[in-house]
Scaffold this active site. Structure first.
Site, PDB file in Angstrom:
ATOM      1  N   LYS A  48       0.839  -1.210   0.000  1.00 53.50           N
ATOM      2  CA  LYS A  48       0.000   0.000   0.000  1.00 53.50           C
ATOM      3  C   LYS A  48       0.872   1.257   0.000  1.00 53.50           C
ATOM      4  O   LYS A  48       2.062   1.206   0.340  1.00 53.50           O
ATOM      5  CB  LYS A  48      -0.940  -0.010   1.214  1.00 53.50           C
ATOM      6  CG  LYS A  48      -1.874  -1.239   1.268  1.00 53.50           C
ATOM      7  CD  LYS A  48      -3.132  -1.089   0.426  1.00 53.50           C
ATOM      8  CE  LYS A  48      -3.747  -2.411   0.035  1.00 53.50           C
ATOM      9  NZ  LYS A  48      -4.730  -2.986   0.927  1.00 53.50           N
TER      10      LYS A  48
HETATM   11  C1  LIG Z   1      -5.756  -4.046   1.223  1.00 51.96           C
HETATM   12  C2  LIG Z   1      -7.221  -3.856   1.324  1.00 51.96           C
HETATM   13  C3  LIG Z   1      -7.955  -4.268   2.448  1.00 51.96           C
HETATM   14  C4  LIG Z   1      -7.372  -5.142   3.519  1.00 51.96           C
HETATM   15  O1  LIG Z   1      -6.291  -4.663   4.185  1.00 51.96           O
HETATM   16  P1  LIG Z   1      -5.279  -5.682   4.919  1.00 51.96           P
HETATM   17  O2  LIG Z   1      -4.390  -4.757   5.674  1.00 51.96           O
HETATM   18  O3  LIG Z   1      -4.572  -6.459   3.856  1.00 51.96           O
HETATM   19  O4  LIG Z   1      -6.059  -6.554   5.822  1.00 51.96           O
HETATM   20  C5  LIG Z   1      -9.294  -3.937   2.502  1.00 51.96           C
HETATM   21  N1  LIG Z   1      -9.913  -3.268   1.510  1.00 51.96           N
HETATM   22  C6  LIG Z   1      -9.240  -2.883   0.393  1.00 51.96           C
HETATM   23  C7  LIG Z   1      -9.974  -2.135  -0.660  1.00 51.96           C
HETATM   24  C8  LIG Z   1      -7.887  -3.192   0.262  1.00 51.96           C
HETATM   25  O5  LIG Z   1      -7.244  -2.842  -0.856  1.00 51.96           O
END
Ligand SMILES: *Cc1c(COP(=O)(O)O)cnc(C)c1O
Length: 373
Positions: free
Chosen positions: A191
């Site tokens: 991210k």
């Molecule tokens: C990455 C993501 C999540 C989940 O986050 P994690 O930290 O991997 O649990 C939820 N919603 C969206 C849209 C994402 O891209």
């Protein structure tokens, strides 16, 4: 030329000493769960986003589950969201037996089609979960207008949206996650603000919701061994917080570089009629967490890029209404044609602050070579 879809190693080698220090500071402090680094990160995120409260948790998925729980998305209540997203955006609704109600997405932005939300509202609707996907926020003006008219909650899935800001028809840019009742971030390694493991955060301007979120992350305890709720074990660990504090110092620079890379792709692919690039709608500041294109013959193109050592990713190959785990909701193919079409055409190209222009050139030339074949 090998082009990774993503790598953390370039950033690490650029700032190796800082990252190593951040890690060893925690080791030497002997404090690994929550603690001062997490508090420091929460303060820094509050400052950066303008949110009144920030509560570090174990992942973005946990942030969504805890957020849904404290907003009362449970026991048959309906929650409106989009089927074109990562599983966690919807599984958080189902987790406590609320009912996901899908609305199709906008063809240009890939975010929820806000003009179709109101027709899905019933006396049982408890909330809306807009997902700010890939590079831009959903139309928060319209979402907040519908939510306040019907007195329902808004949980912003800002997992991918760190740094994105929405102005719309308002007077100022507001950070993702601070407009609805609650917002959540994921700090999954890929991210925009990514840790070296799992981590997430809940932000809100509401004192009561913040208090509950703080209790819910430690098993529902109001103080040690006094449990007001049945909560979760979902704490942000100090090592991840320490790493994130390093990255947060450079986040604006990193966001700017992502934008430069996105512009390279736009320019270099402008003459390729088989590839469509994203269109940003509404007065907002996008952040290119991902650079998603719509590509003709997507699967063949992805295979060709792979043969040429170029990494790509498909977010998302199957819309959630057609996933086996949600078959009990009774949706069928054809229910959300835009989301279904996107799933057949989307292809994400490599984007990260450290990618070089010659690598982007190579990706774009290889794409064009494929269509000339
Ligand atoms: C990455 C993501 C999540 C989940 O986050 P994690 O930290 O991997 O649990 C939820 N919603 C969206 C849209 C994402 O891209």
């Amino acid at each position: 030329m090998k082009v990774n879809f993503y790598t953390s190693l370039r950033e690490y080698s650029e700032k190796k000493e800082e990252f190593n220090k951040a890690i060893f500071d925690v080791v030497e402090s002997g404090s690994f769960i929550l603690g001062s680094k997490v508090t420091e990160l929460e303060e820094a995120v509050k400052k950066y986003t303008g949110a009144k409260h920030a509560i570090g948790v174990a992942s973005g998925s946990d942030a969504l589950i805890i957020g849904s729980h404290i907003l009362g998305f449970e026991n048959g209540k309906e929650v409106i969201t989009s089927p074109f997203t990562f599983l966690a955006s919807t599984s958080c609704i189902a987790k406590h037996n609320a009912k996901p109600v899908f609305v199709d997405v906008d063809e240009d932005t890939f975010d929820i089609n806000v003009n179709k939300i109101e027709e899905k509202i019933t006396s049982n609707t408890a909330g809306i979960i807009p997902i700010h996907l890939f590079s831009q926020m959903a139309n928060m003006d319209k979402i907040m207008e519908v939510a306040s008219k019907h007195n329902i909650s808004v949980l912003e899935d800002a997992a991918e949206a760190f740094g994105m800001r929405w102005k719309g028809n308002g007077t100022e840019y507001r950070h993702s996650g601070t407009i609805g009742d609650l917002g959540v971030f994921s700090f999954f390694p890929t991210k925009t603000l990514g840790a070296y493991g799992d981590a997430g955060m809940i932000i809100t301007n509401d004192d009561n919701l913040a208090n509950k979120a703080k209790m819910f992350r430690v098993h529902g305890a109001s103080k040690k061994y006094h449990y007001d709720y049945i909560g979760y074990n979902s704490r942000l660990d100090s090592m991840q917080a320490s790493i994130l504090l390093v990255k947060l110092k450079y986040i604006d620079e990193a966001i700017k570089k992502r934008e430069t890379v996105a512009n390279w792709y736009r320019e270099k692919l402008a003459d390729c009629e088989y590839i469509k690039t994203p269109v940003v709608k509404g007065d907002q500041k996008p952040v290119y967490y991902a650079f998603n294109t719509l590509a003709e013959k997507r699967d063949e193109l992805a295979a060709f890029l792979k043969e040429n050592e170029i990494g790509t990713s498909i977010y998302y190959p199957i819309p959630l209404h057609l996933q086996k785990c949600f078959s009990y909701l009774g949706y069928k193919k054809g229910d959300f044609p835009v989301a279904e079409k996107l799933c057949e055409k989307v292809l994400a190209l490599p984007i990260y602050p450290e990618i070089k222009e010659e690598e982007v050139d190579f990706v774009c030339e290889t794409i064009k070579k494929f269509y000339r074949k």
